[in-house]
Scaffold this active site. Structure first.
Site, mmCIF file in Angstrom:
data_model
loop_
_atom_site.group_PDB
_atom_site.id
_atom_site.type_symbol
_atom_site.label_atom_id
_atom_site.label_comp_id
_atom_site.label_asym_id
_atom_site.label_seq_id
_atom_site.Cartn_x
_atom_site.Cartn_y
_atom_site.Cartn_z
ATOM 1 N N LYS A 75 27.396 67.855 60.536
ATOM 2 C CA LYS A 75 27.472 69.247 60.103
ATOM 3 C C LYS A 75 27.662 69.303 58.594
ATOM 4 O O LYS A 75 28.398 68.481 58.022
ATOM 5 C CB LYS A 75 28.658 69.923 60.807
ATOM 6 N N SER A 150 29.843 78.008 64.915
ATOM 7 C CA SER A 150 29.123 77.760 63.692
ATOM 8 C C SER A 150 28.398 76.417 63.638
ATOM 9 O O SER A 150 27.536 76.225 62.787
ATOM 10 C CB SER A 150 30.080 77.855 62.503
ATOM 11 N N SER A 174 33.818 76.772 67.354
ATOM 12 C CA SER A 174 32.570 76.407 66.669
ATOM 13 C C SER A 174 31.919 75.108 67.117
ATOM 14 O O SER A 174 30.797 74.811 66.707
ATOM 15 C CB SER A 174 32.802 76.342 65.155
#
Lengths: 476, 96
Positions: A75, A150, A174
């Protein structure tokens, strides 16, 4: 595919680490145009790491580290030295990370191959990855829908098989929610289990890095590599607290709790149906199921939307147009007349809407005259939420809930209504506030229906229970 | 309760135009209405919670470390700044 099977292929010389990496890079180049899961592809780094991994595989065989030559994605809020790190924000569009996050050091030591950095909501603020300043990521199961967020880029990349596993970060859901939307496994470890050093901070009392994988065993393998106390993160916790593997015969004795507050209005009928059907199967498999209560559940989202923005407003104060990132002083169109305007114009111009919304809410909750009524009150209710879990987990070993009240929703469906978007995290924020570990495991759904995940929650540092029980859920 | 969005923006060091201000203001009050419901919870005698675990300060001696993991290349750090001069980060003058 599993990490262990892929490793066996490498050990059996069915494929070399370099070939495997090239295969994945090719696939990403060919197919990620349709999904948009990657922000940056780290081709040079990946090839170099794969070459080194191959040497180690040849020299040490099955003694080489468990992740040796296994391709992964990271990420884009986790720093990798000399690689661009945007956190999904314009303000960091050209930022080059000056050092490795601790989890990256650990992946590099175990010789994993890093293919690239994945898309995310700006500074991890969002539940659909639509808040990325760059582009929208699509759900590989249905390209008209969001992958969740996210960590939507990481979840989509794993679901589309652009990598064997990925790292995400979870503040209020997330990792778990995008894993559920994309039909993959996502673990939010116990708060403190994994070092946050080198993770671009959002809300420091909630943020945790965790794995997103194709199966539960892979999540266990990756978690065991990245966990542990780190001198560079004062909130990381000693590994001695981790419970060792549980005995196979003890698994059947696990007591399972179903909190009544998680099966009320707002949850979509088909989600409820599939979750309840699976709970029935778990019962049939011989597990003792007990109805429990987490009485402060209804306040969790409100508490979360006070504590998280408060911490956001403090953490994001560092983006001031001076130390790093974009700055108004480099703008040809706008002029800053003094230092104050360097700050305010830089932040106004380069932060996205959701980020500004949260900074403003947090600044308010911490401001003179409102601090007690909002921030402090929220911190007190947070303790009551934590106590709910503490009490419930005296009666049962694991708690089962849906991950999200709906499957993946349509792109643009919720983007203009922040409250509607926030409700997507209603089942994931409470474990985050309490700090307990939780895993999202995909359930079997009828063909041509969207993936639905089951959230399994355990007591602090009992990730092993999540893995062992998660493996049972996977097969059910 | 009279809340001035203008003042919060100043505290938060964020400058935006009137149109965006209006949008953010509308969202702000609807979110505030949602979070306000925690005022109903009885919290007398409850200690505020900051972290899920007990946290302590980690101290070290104030001297140069040789731990490779703790050293970050200062050239890389400085080069991330938008404006630098002679190896320092440059800011606008703070005295008028």
């Amino acid at each position: 595919m599993t990490i262990e099977k892929l490793r066996q292929k490498l050990l059996d010389k069915e494929i070399s680490a370099v070939e495997l990496t090239k295969e994945y890079l090719e696939k990403i180049k060919r197919k990620d145009k349709e999904i948009n899961s990657f922000l940056t592809i780290t081709e040079d780094l990946a090839i170099n790491q794969a070459k080194e991994a191959q040497k180690i595989l040849e020299k040490y065989g099955d003694k080489s580290p468990i992740l040796c030559g296994i391709p992964c994605a990271i990420k884009d809020n986790i720093l990798i030295e000399d690689i661009r790190c945007t956190a999904g924000s314009k303000i960091l569009e050209n930022y080059i990370a000056p050092y490795d996050a601790t989890v990256i050091k650990k992946l590099k030591e175990s010789k994993a191959v890093i293919l690239g950095k994945t898309n995310m909501d700006e500074f991890a603020m969002g539940s659909s990855t639509e808040n990325s300043a760059f582009f929208v990521t699509k759900n590989p199961h249905d390209k008209t829908r969001v992958p969740g967020g996210s960590s939507g880029g990481s979840a989509a990349a794993v679901a589309a098989d652009f990598c064997q596993f990925a790292l995400g970060s979870d503040t209020g859901g997330s990792i778990r929610q995008p894993a559920s939307f994309c039909g993959v496994v996502g673990l939010k470890p116990t708060y403190g289990a994994v070092s946050r050093y080198g993770l671009i901070a959002m809300a420091s009392s909630l943020d945790q890095i965790g794995p997103i994988t194709k199966n539960v065993q892979d999540a266990k393998i990756v978690f065991n590599i990245i966990k542990g106390k780190d001198k560079l993160d004062s909130t990381s916790v000693d590994c001695e607290n981790f419970k060792s593997d549980i005995d196979k015969k003890d698994i059947q004795k696990l007591k399972i709790g179903i909190p009544k507050e998680y099966f009320v209005k707002g949850i979509e009928e088909n989600v409820k149906e599939i979750i309840e059907k699976n709970i029935e199967k778990i019962k049939k498999a011989g597990f003792k199921i007990k109805k429990i209560s987490l009485p402060h559940t209804q306040y969790a989202l409100s508490v979360y939307y006070l504590i998280m923005p408060s911490e956001v407003s403090a953490n994001l104060a560092r983006f001031d147009g001076i130390k790093y990132g974009k700055s108004i002083i480099k703008s040809k169109k706008q002029i800053a007349n003094n230092l104050f305007e360097v700050y305010s114009k830089t932040r106004g111009k380069y932060f996205g809407k959701e980020v500004k919304r949260r900074i403003i809410l947090g600044t308010f909750a911490l401001s003179f005259g409102y601090y007690d009524e909002f921030y402090n009150k929220a911190r007190k209710v947070r303790r009551l939420i934590k106590d709910d879990f503490k009490n419930a987990l005296k009666e049962v070993d694991l708690i089962l809930t849906p991950v999200s009240p709906t499957p993946a929703f349509k792109i643009k469906e919720k983007i203009n209504d922040p409250l509607k978007m926030y409700l997507s995290d209603i089942f994931t924020v409470a474990p985050s506030l309490a700090g307990v570990p939780a895993i999202s495991v995909p359930l079997r759904v009828p063909q041509n229906t969207l993936p639905i995940g089951l959230q399994i929650i355990a007591n602090n540092f009992q990730e092993n229970l999540l893995f062992e029980f998660g493996k049972i859920v996977e097969k059910i | 309760m009279k809340i001035e969005i203008e003042n919060i923006l100043k505290l938060a060091r964020i400058e935006i135009d009137e149109k965006e201000k209006k949008e953010i203001e509308k969202d702000f009050f609807s979110i505030l209405k949602f979070v306000e419901k925690i005022e109903k919870v009885k919290t007398e005698g409850v200690k505020p919670m900051s972290y899920p675990i007990d946290v302590y300060n980690v101290m070290r001696e104030d001297k140069k470390t040789n731990d490779k993991n703790q050293i970050v290349n200062s050239k890389k750090l400085i080069s991330a700044a938008p404006e630098t001069k002679d190896g320092f980060v440059k800011v606008k003058s703070i005295l008028e």
